[in-house]
Design a protein around this motif. Structure first.
Motif, short mmCIF file in Angstrom:
data_model
loop_
_atom_site.label_atom_id
_atom_site.label_comp_id
_atom_site.label_asym_id
_atom_site.label_seq_id
_atom_site.Cartn_x
_atom_site.Cartn_y
_atom_site.Cartn_z
N UNK A 1 27.97 -46.32 6.92
CA UNK A 1 28.60 -45.39 7.03
C UNK A 1 28.87 -44.59 6.57
N UNK A 2 29.44 -44.18 4.95
CA UNK A 2 29.32 -42.96 4.38
C UNK A 2 28.03 -42.49 4.05
N UNK A 3 27.58 -43.50 3.74
CA UNK A 3 26.37 -42.52 3.75
C UNK A 3 25.65 -42.31 4.95
N UNK A 4 25.24 -42.71 6.00
CA UNK A 4 25.54 -41.95 7.30
C UNK A 4 26.28 -40.47 7.46
N UNK A 5 27.01 -40.66 7.21
CA UNK A 5 28.73 -39.33 7.03
C UNK A 5 28.03 -38.26 6.31
N UNK A 6 27.28 -38.81 4.90
CA UNK A 6 26.53 -37.99 4.53
C UNK A 6 25.56 -36.99 4.22
N UNK A 7 24.63 -37.66 5.45
CA UNK A 7 23.61 -37.77 6.52
C UNK A 7 23.67 -36.15 7.03
N UNK A 8 24.54 -36.92 7.71
CA UNK A 8 25.05 -36.08 9.30
C UNK A 8 25.88 -34.93 8.80
N UNK A 9 27.07 -34.87 8.02
CA UNK A 9 27.89 -33.55 8.31
C UNK A 9 28.28 -33.32 6.90
N UNK A 10 27.71 -33.79 5.63
CA UNK A 10 27.58 -33.97 4.11
C UNK A 10 26.06 -33.01 3.74
#
Length: 70
Positions: A52-61
């Motif tokens: 989930x954290x890696x996905x957030x880094x792509x979508x929002x980071x």
């Protein structure tokens, strides 16, 4: 300093993404569906959290360039 190879980095990230199971990398071909032994290095819950954290880094980071189809 500490030095690691790209293979070490990928192998560690793969363990996080594969439900917390560390598998030895190989260049040998395997039959589709062949079971590969591994060692649990983190819990499944921790693996899910890291995904989930890696996905957030792509979508929002800052890793927006890693967003690719599929």
């Amino acid at each position: 300093g500490i030095s690691v190879t790209p293979l070490h980095i990928i192998n560690g990230a793969a363990a996080l993404a594969n439900g917390g199971i560390l598998r030895q990398p190989t260049l040998l071909a395997r039959a589709p569906g062949e079971a590969v032994e591994g060692t649990r290095v983190v819990s499944e819950r921790t693996s899910e959290t890291m995904l989930r954290l890696m996905r957030i880094a792509v979508t929002e980071g800052s890793a927006k360039g890693a967003e690719v189809p599929g």
